[in-house]
Design an enzyme around this catalytic site. Sequence first.
Site, PDB file in Angstrom:
ATOM      1  N   PHE A  27     -23.777 -37.744  -1.066  1.00  0.00           N
ATOM      2  CA  PHE A  27     -22.779 -36.700  -0.833  1.00  0.00           C
ATOM      3  C   PHE A  27     -23.238 -35.837   0.327  1.00  0.00           C
ATOM      4  O   PHE A  27     -24.429 -35.613   0.506  1.00  0.00           O
ATOM      5  CB  PHE A  27     -22.592 -35.830  -2.086  1.00  0.00           C
ATOM      6  CG  PHE A  27     -21.464 -36.314  -2.936  1.00  0.00           C
ATOM      7  CD1 PHE A  27     -21.610 -37.455  -3.708  1.00  0.00           C
ATOM      8  CD2 PHE A  27     -20.244 -35.654  -2.943  1.00  0.00           C
ATOM      9  CE1 PHE A  27     -20.563 -37.924  -4.480  1.00  0.00           C
ATOM     10  CE2 PHE A  27     -19.194 -36.105  -3.712  1.00  0.00           C
ATOM     11  CZ  PHE A  27     -19.346 -37.243  -4.486  1.00  0.00           C
ATOM     12  N   LYS A  86     -45.311 -13.295 -13.988  1.00  0.00           N
ATOM     13  CA  LYS A  86     -44.268 -12.587 -13.253  1.00  0.00           C
ATOM     14  C   LYS A  86     -44.867 -11.703 -12.157  1.00  0.00           C
ATOM     15  O   LYS A  86     -45.815 -10.946 -12.405  1.00  0.00           O
ATOM     16  CB  LYS A  86     -43.475 -11.724 -14.254  1.00  0.00           C
ATOM     17  CG  LYS A  86     -42.247 -11.095 -13.655  1.00  0.00           C
ATOM     18  CD  LYS A  86     -41.484 -10.302 -14.694  1.00  0.00           C
ATOM     19  CE  LYS A  86     -40.397  -9.497 -14.007  1.00  0.00           C
ATOM     20  NZ  LYS A  86     -39.739  -8.585 -14.938  1.00  0.00           N
ATOM     21  N   LYS A 116     -26.174 -38.500   8.319  1.00  0.00           N
ATOM     22  CA  LYS A 116     -26.893 -38.562   7.040  1.00  0.00           C
ATOM     23  C   LYS A 116     -26.892 -39.989   6.489  1.00  0.00           C
ATOM     24  O   LYS A 116     -27.888 -40.480   5.967  1.00  0.00           O
ATOM     25  CB  LYS A 116     -26.182 -37.642   6.040  1.00  0.00           C
ATOM     26  CG  LYS A 116     -27.099 -36.641   5.412  1.00  0.00           C
ATOM     27  CD  LYS A 116     -26.327 -35.617   4.644  1.00  0.00           C
ATOM     28  CE  LYS A 116     -26.450 -34.276   5.320  1.00  0.00           C
ATOM     29  NZ  LYS A 116     -25.911 -33.195   4.513  1.00  0.00           N
ATOM     30  N   ASN A 174     -29.694 -23.809  -5.296  1.00  0.00           N
ATOM     31  CA  ASN A 174     -28.496 -24.027  -4.479  1.00  0.00           C
ATOM     32  C   ASN A 174     -27.273 -23.699  -5.312  1.00  0.00           C
ATOM     33  O   ASN A 174     -27.302 -23.871  -6.530  1.00  0.00           O
ATOM     34  CB  ASN A 174     -28.401 -25.506  -4.083  1.00  0.00           C
ATOM     35  CG  ASN A 174     -29.352 -25.866  -2.972  1.00  0.00           C
ATOM     36  OD1 ASN A 174     -29.526 -25.120  -2.025  1.00  0.00           O
ATOM     37  ND2 ASN A 174     -29.982 -27.026  -3.099  1.00  0.00           N
ATOM     38  N   LYS A 217     -30.402 -41.911   5.957  1.00  0.00           N
ATOM     39  CA  LYS A 217     -30.848 -42.272   4.599  1.00  0.00           C
ATOM     40  C   LYS A 217     -30.642 -43.766   4.321  1.00  0.00           C
ATOM     41  O   LYS A 217     -30.979 -44.247   3.239  1.00  0.00           O
ATOM     42  CB  LYS A 217     -30.110 -41.420   3.570  1.00  0.00           C
ATOM     43  CG  LYS A 217     -30.461 -39.922   3.672  1.00  0.00           C
ATOM     44  CD  LYS A 217     -29.735 -39.108   2.614  1.00  0.00           C
ATOM     45  CE  LYS A 217     -29.792 -37.621   2.917  1.00  0.00           C
ATOM     46  NZ  LYS A 217     -30.682 -36.874   2.024  1.00  0.00           N
TER      47      LYS A 217
HETATM   48  O1  C5P Z   1     -30.244 -34.337   3.103  1.00  0.00           O
HETATM   49  P1  C5P Z   1     -29.051 -33.700   2.472  1.00  0.00           P
HETATM   50  O2  C5P Z   1     -29.432 -32.719   1.400  1.00  0.00           O
HETATM   51  O3  C5P Z   1     -28.122 -33.073   3.412  1.00  0.00           O
HETATM   52  O4  C5P Z   1     -28.265 -34.913   1.829  1.00  0.00           O
HETATM   53  C1  C5P Z   1     -27.391 -34.809   0.764  1.00  0.00           C
HETATM   54  C2  C5P Z   1     -27.452 -36.036  -0.109  1.00  0.00           C
HETATM   55  O5  C5P Z   1     -28.797 -36.422  -0.375  1.00  0.00           O
HETATM   56  C3  C5P Z   1     -26.849 -35.782  -1.468  1.00  0.00           C
HETATM   57  O6  C5P Z   1     -26.336 -37.011  -1.926  1.00  0.00           O
HETATM   58  C4  C5P Z   1     -28.054 -35.331  -2.284  1.00  0.00           C
HETATM   59  O7  C5P Z   1     -27.858 -35.530  -3.666  1.00  0.00           O
HETATM   60  C5  C5P Z   1     -29.161 -36.203  -1.735  1.00  0.00           C
HETATM   61  N1  C5P Z   1     -30.495 -35.577  -1.735  1.00  0.00           N
HETATM   62  C6  C5P Z   1     -31.509 -36.060  -2.533  1.00  0.00           C
HETATM   63  N2  C5P Z   1     -32.753 -35.491  -2.493  1.00  0.00           N
HETATM   64  C7  C5P Z   1     -33.027 -34.451  -1.673  1.00  0.00           C
HETATM   65  C8  C5P Z   1     -32.006 -33.947  -0.852  1.00  0.00           C
HETATM   66  C9  C5P Z   1     -30.752 -34.518  -0.906  1.00  0.00           C
HETATM   67  O8  C5P Z   1     -31.264 -36.995  -3.298  1.00  0.00           O
HETATM   68  N3  C5P Z   1     -34.222 -33.934  -1.663  1.00  0.00           N
END
Ligand code: C5P
Length: 396
Positions: free
Chosen positions: A323, A288, A337, A209, A341
């Site tokens: 975040f 590779k 979100k 990312n 969560k």
């Molecule tokens: O689910 P999403 O990626 O949109 O949510 C973002 C938040 O969840 C951020 O705080 C990110 O650090 C956390 N996150 C996480 N583990 C993941 C995906 C996102 O801790 N696999």
Amino acid sequence: MELQGKSIVLGVTGGIAAYKAAELVRLLRKQGADVQVAMTEGATHFVTPTTFQALSGKPVFTDQWDARMPNAMAHIDLSRQADCILVAPASADFLARAVQGQADDLLATMVLARDCPLLVAPAMNRQMWENPATRRNVAQLLADGVSILGPDSGEQACGEVGAGRMMEPEEIVESMIAFFAAKVLAGKKVLLTAGPTFEAIDPVRGITNLSSGRMGYALARAARQAGAEVTLVSGPVGFAAPQGVDRINVRSALDMHRAVMAHAGKADIFIAVAAVADYRVANSAEHKLKKDSGGIPPIELIENPDILAEVAALPDGPFCVGFAAESRNLEEYAQTKRRKKKIPLIAGNLIQDGFGGDDNRLVLFDDAGVHPLAPAPKSVLARQLIQHIAHLTGNN
Ligand code: C5P
């Protein structure tokens, strides 16, 4: 401008590191501090008062009997206006005189007459630093409540290598910012994730990312400056850990998950800033992949664990902060979100407002509602978010 409104007396004593004190004045002023320089006679043999006058924008004092103070009490007048006295570089001789409470020059007299904290950044030859006399002096200064910054180890002006180099000016400024910060998270354990994750396709390719890690690192620094014990689980980013922060380097989401779960039980607060890859490659290749080995290689993806949701579901787990970086519908997506969560606080930002840069715009969503923060540098937003977390967790 993290030292705005702070009045610092900078004492410069006789040592070759005095030339670095010139840069220190510049950096302190850049952070908004008012700097009054006082030099010992020895220091003037290394750098002239004119240099410090030009950089601090104020006359420099070197002499107890300076006629510029109408009441002839420079030692009282100058130290009374100060929020702290910082002595950098602090020579072995100065440390010894401060321990004895001597008042044999202007700086020593100001130190004795002060009613503000004293911080010293020692700088001397490694044998002088290791000498039992200096060891005793440092122990006594610590017992007297003086803060000792450094020294660092490394190559010395005399050509020897060892402990005794003055802490670098940037690090001294960091220490000053930390010194003045409100300790709203004193004694708390804060765990953070930051940066991207990297999911290998083969040994040289992967899925990742876009994430600079700046916001996560700014938060780790702000939490540390607020007095917390900070562990930062970091994906691959290009900068050093903030001062005093314990960093664990990871690459993939699974590594990050493992490191976080190993520390989450002990944490009081968990802040998930990392841009974790939602999927990893199920069929990642040991060697590779070759272009000419027959067709486009199929990449199978499987879902990564949601680290934040898992920590939030722990019984007696830490206070969790997430975040949400979105390109549109910020409030709707961030609130969804937060509910999904099951976390008490989420910080939302629009990608177009701050991705990769130094500035950002954050909106905080919690049980009490929506709190937009004014656009600002990430360091300022980080401090505001830490304040908000401290408030929600009953720490200020
Ligand atoms: O689910 P999403 O990626 O949109 O949510 C973002 C938040 O969840 C951020 O705080 C990110 O650090 C956390 N996150 C996480 N583990 C993941 C995906 C996102 O801790 N696999």
